[in-house]
Motif scaffolding. Structure first.
Motif, PDB file in Angstrom:
ATOM      1  N   GLN A   1       0.812  -1.215   0.000  1.00 47.28           N
ATOM      2  CA  GLN A   1       0.000   0.000   0.000  1.00 47.28           C
ATOM      3  C   GLN A   1       0.845   1.265   0.000  1.00 47.28           C
ATOM      4  O   GLN A   1       0.316   2.365   0.112  1.00 47.28           O
ATOM      5  CB  GLN A   1      -0.983  -0.001   1.165  1.00 47.28           C
ATOM      6  CG  GLN A   1      -0.385   0.117   2.548  1.00 47.28           C
ATOM      7  CD  GLN A   1      -1.415  -0.106   3.644  1.00 47.28           C
ATOM      8  OE1 GLN A   1      -1.869  -1.249   3.858  1.00 47.28           O
ATOM      9  NE2 GLN A   1      -1.813   0.950   4.337  1.00 47.28           N
TER      10      GLN A   1
ATOM     11  N   CYS B   1      -7.531   9.867  -2.205  1.00 44.97           N
ATOM     12  CA  CYS B   1      -6.260   9.150  -2.048  1.00 44.97           C
ATOM     13  C   CYS B   1      -6.058   8.107  -3.143  1.00 44.97           C
ATOM     14  O   CYS B   1      -4.923   7.745  -3.458  1.00 44.97           O
ATOM     15  CB  CYS B   1      -6.192   8.486  -0.678  1.00 44.97           C
ATOM     16  SG  CYS B   1      -5.942   9.656   0.686  1.00 44.97           S
TER      17      CYS B   1
ATOM     18  N   HIS C   1      -2.624   2.234  -4.068  1.00 45.49           N
ATOM     19  CA  HIS C   1      -2.693   2.190  -2.600  1.00 45.49           C
ATOM     20  C   HIS C   1      -3.848   1.317  -2.124  1.00 45.49           C
ATOM     21  O   HIS C   1      -3.667   0.433  -1.266  1.00 45.49           O
ATOM     22  CB  HIS C   1      -2.836   3.609  -2.048  1.00 45.49           C
ATOM     23  CG  HIS C   1      -3.178   3.680  -0.595  1.00 45.49           C
ATOM     24  ND1 HIS C   1      -2.295   3.334   0.400  1.00 45.49           N
ATOM     25  CD2 HIS C   1      -4.328   4.049   0.049  1.00 45.49           C
ATOM     26  CE1 HIS C   1      -2.864   3.485   1.583  1.00 45.49           C
ATOM     27  NE2 HIS C   1      -4.100   3.922   1.405  1.00 45.49           N
TER      28      HIS C   1
ATOM     29  N   VAL D   1      -4.335  -2.093   0.179  1.00 45.20           N
ATOM     30  CA  VAL D   1      -5.156  -2.137   1.387  1.00 45.20           C
ATOM     31  C   VAL D   1      -6.157  -3.284   1.312  1.00 45.20           C
ATOM     32  O   VAL D   1      -6.290  -4.088   2.251  1.00 45.20           O
ATOM     33  CB  VAL D   1      -5.887  -0.793   1.591  1.00 45.20           C
ATOM     34  CG1 VAL D   1      -6.959  -0.917   2.679  1.00 45.20           C
ATOM     35  CG2 VAL D   1      -4.897   0.304   1.953  1.00 45.20           C
TER      36      VAL D   1
ATOM     37  N   LYS E   1     -10.807   8.138  10.329  1.00 46.17           N
ATOM     38  CA  LYS E   1      -9.903   9.105   9.691  1.00 46.17           C
ATOM     39  C   LYS E   1      -9.612   8.669   8.259  1.00 46.17           C
ATOM     40  O   LYS E   1      -9.530   9.489   7.357  1.00 46.17           O
ATOM     41  CB  LYS E   1      -8.602   9.237  10.480  1.00 46.17           C
ATOM     42  CG  LYS E   1      -7.641  10.276   9.887  1.00 46.17           C
ATOM     43  CD  LYS E   1      -6.426  10.497  10.752  1.00 46.17           C
ATOM     44  CE  LYS E   1      -5.456   9.343  10.616  1.00 46.17           C
ATOM     45  NZ  LYS E   1      -4.789   9.347   9.280  1.00 46.17           N
ATOM     46  N   ASP E   2      -9.456   7.368   8.063  1.00 42.55           N
ATOM     47  CA  ASP E   2      -9.268   6.809   6.719  1.00 42.55           C
ATOM     48  C   ASP E   2     -10.635   6.387   6.177  1.00 42.55           C
ATOM     49  O   ASP E   2     -10.895   5.200   5.969  1.00 42.55           O
ATOM     50  CB  ASP E   2      -8.298   5.638   6.765  1.00 42.55           C
ATOM     51  CG  ASP E   2      -6.902   6.060   7.193  1.00 42.55           C
ATOM     52  OD1 ASP E   2      -6.300   6.884   6.493  1.00 42.55           O
ATOM     53  OD2 ASP E   2      -6.427   5.583   8.238  1.00 42.55           O
ATOM     54  N   TRP E   3     -11.509   7.378   5.972  1.00 38.05           N
ATOM     55  CA  TRP E   3     -12.899   7.096   5.599  1.00 38.05           C
ATOM     56  C   TRP E   3     -12.987   6.378   4.261  1.00 38.05           C
ATOM     57  O   TRP E   3     -13.757   5.422   4.103  1.00 38.05           O
ATOM     58  CB  TRP E   3     -13.698   8.394   5.554  1.00 38.05           C
ATOM     59  CG  TRP E   3     -15.167   8.203   5.319  1.00 38.05           C
ATOM     60  CD1 TRP E   3     -15.802   7.983   4.122  1.00 38.05           C
ATOM     61  CD2 TRP E   3     -16.202   8.176   6.318  1.00 38.05           C
ATOM     62  NE1 TRP E   3     -17.142   7.824   4.308  1.00 38.05           N
ATOM     63  CE2 TRP E   3     -17.419   7.941   5.646  1.00 38.05           C
ATOM     64  CE3 TRP E   3     -16.202   8.338   7.701  1.00 38.05           C
ATOM     65  CZ2 TRP E   3     -18.634   7.876   6.320  1.00 38.05           C
ATOM     66  CZ3 TRP E   3     -17.409   8.269   8.372  1.00 38.05           C
ATOM     67  CH2 TRP E   3     -18.613   8.038   7.682  1.00 38.05           C
ATOM     68  N   GLN E   4     -12.208   6.814   3.280  1.00 45.65           N
ATOM     69  CA  GLN E   4     -12.240   6.164   1.967  1.00 45.65           C
ATOM     70  C   GLN E   4     -11.762   4.718   2.074  1.00 45.65           C
ATOM     71  O   GLN E   4     -12.312   3.817   1.443  1.00 45.65           O
ATOM     72  CB  GLN E   4     -11.394   6.941   0.964  1.00 45.65           C
ATOM     73  CG  GLN E   4     -11.532   6.429  -0.472  1.00 45.65           C
ATOM     74  CD  GLN E   4     -10.727   7.240  -1.460  1.00 45.65           C
ATOM     75  OE1 GLN E   4      -9.781   7.947  -1.079  1.00 45.65           O
ATOM     76  NE2 GLN E   4     -11.070   7.162  -2.740  1.00 45.65           N
ATOM     77  N   GLN E   5     -10.748   4.493   2.887  1.00 45.89           N
ATOM     78  CA  GLN E   5     -10.269   3.129   3.122  1.00 45.89           C
ATOM     79  C   GLN E   5     -11.380   2.264   3.692  1.00 45.89           C
ATOM     80  O   GLN E   5     -11.571   1.112   3.272  1.00 45.89           O
ATOM     81  CB  GLN E   5      -9.090   3.154   4.085  1.00 45.89           C
ATOM     82  CG  GLN E   5      -8.658   1.787   4.589  1.00 45.89           C
ATOM     83  CD  GLN E   5      -7.515   1.876   5.568  1.00 45.89           C
ATOM     84  OE1 GLN E   5      -6.367   1.985   5.171  1.00 45.89           O
ATOM     85  NE2 GLN E   5      -7.811   1.834   6.863  1.00 45.89           N
TER      86      GLN E   5
ATOM     87  N   SER F   1      -2.474  10.560  14.226  1.00 48.72           N
ATOM     88  CA  SER F   1      -1.910   9.754  13.149  1.00 48.72           C
ATOM     89  C   SER F   1      -0.493   9.380  13.516  1.00 48.72           C
ATOM     90  O   SER F   1       0.234  10.174  14.135  1.00 48.72           O
ATOM     91  CB  SER F   1      -1.914  10.541  11.828  1.00 48.72           C
ATOM     92  OG  SER F   1      -1.142   9.881  10.840  1.00 48.72           O
TER      93      SER F   1
ATOM     94  N   ILE G   1      -4.152  13.705   6.305  1.00 42.51           N
ATOM     95  CA  ILE G   1      -5.502  13.596   5.761  1.00 42.51           C
ATOM     96  C   ILE G   1      -6.510  13.790   6.884  1.00 42.51           C
ATOM     97  O   ILE G   1      -6.221  13.553   8.054  1.00 42.51           O
ATOM     98  CB  ILE G   1      -5.756  12.246   5.060  1.00 42.51           C
ATOM     99  CG1 ILE G   1      -5.692  11.071   6.067  1.00 42.51           C
ATOM    100  CG2 ILE G   1      -4.781  12.039   3.917  1.00 42.51           C
ATOM    101  CD1 ILE G   1      -6.164   9.754   5.485  1.00 42.51           C
TER     102      ILE G   1
END
Length: 283
Positions: free
Chosen positions: A60, A116, A123, A127, A148-152, A188, A276
């Motif tokens: 990633q 991202c 990336h 993941v 915090k990593d909402w898209q992930q 983070s 981010i």
């Protein structure tokens, strides 16, 4: 707490835990802070046993990113997890996760596009691939990820739904709200890269986001508001803004205005560190 680094040990440990209740998995890359420990504490509320994985996943990281510099502190992390009552720490090496001849990749389209996904090509393939492997290895009843990593999180849920995963089922993949420092900056592991000067300036990010959200709620057009947000960050010392966009919280599709389900997503770089953040727009 049992620490295992090989798959046969892991399978035995998981079988023993499963015989005595449910398992919640918290996948991490280590360098644990209170945000990670909040995930662990929430997991303990939901399941009989908490398992945590620590694996710095090379797939990633893109070319020129911080794979080599990413903090690795297994002993310190292990002590923190043991203090939280974690039952199992899964800490495999790269050769265990990706043995010689490994040739499989999982790619999730749609929710991985833009943000991202555009700024860090490949990336989210990395993941999705590693998280699917972790799910298959640990077979948790549920898993927890930070928002915090909402898209992930959206990518992982889409992957679980599309592949008909059972352990965990997509409905048992839980997002946990962002944990922030007193000045509002999202916690983070990469915050450790910031110099004291840059750390102070970084607090502009959540403040500028709050101001932009307030303007959008007041009915101002999003495009000029987001341009103002970018200018504010650059004026505070950020070197570059990768994106500042409104997106639908579920589909991650771009929005020109709040649709009642919008989130503001920002990625910006300061002193060589990429930060981010995301926040809900609608009250």
């Amino acid at each position: 707490m049992q620490t295992v680094t090989a798959l046969p040990q892991l399978r035995q440990a998981v079988d023993e835990l499963r015989g005595n209740g449910s398992i919640a998995l918290v996948p991490t890359m280590g360098a644990l802070h209170d945000g990670h420990l909040t995930l662990v504490r929430e997991a303990a509320k939901l399941a009989s046993h908490v398992a945590v994985s620590i694996f710095v996943n090379p797939r990633q990281f893109g070319e020129g990113e911080d794979l080599d510099a990413y903090p690795r502190q297994l002993a310190e992390d292990s002590a923190k997890l043991e203090a939280e009552g974690v039952a199992l720490l899964w800490a495999p090496g790269v050769d265990v996760m990706y043995p010689q001849g490994y040739a499989t990749n999982i790619s999730v389209s749609g929710v991985s596009a833009g943000l991202c996904g555009a700024d860090r090509p490949g990336h989210f393939d990395g993941v999705a691939t590693v998280v699917c492997k972790l799910f298959n290895q640990v077979r948790p009843d549920m898993a927890l990820f930070g928002e915090k990593d909402w898209q992930q999180l959206a990518v992982i849920r889409r992957m679980a739904r599309d592949l008909d995963l059972v352990l965990p089922h997509v409905d048992a993949i839980h997002g946990v709200p962002i944990v922030r420092d007193p000045d509002g900056l999202a916690m983070s592991s990469r915050n450790a890269y910031l110099s004291p000067e840059h750390r102070e300036a970084a607090a502009t990010l959540p403040r500028a986001m709050d101001e932009a959200i307030a303007r959008i709620r007041d009915g101002q057009e999003a495009a000029p508001v987001l341009a103002m947000l970018e200018d504010q960050l650059l004026g505070a010392g950020f070197g570059r803004v990768d994106y500042a966009e409104l997106r639908d919280a579920d589909s991650i599709a771009p929005l020109a205005a709040d649709n009642g389900n919008a989130r503001l997503f920002v990625a910006a770089r300061i002193g060589g560190t990429r930060l981010i953040d995301n926040k809900k727009v609608s009250p």
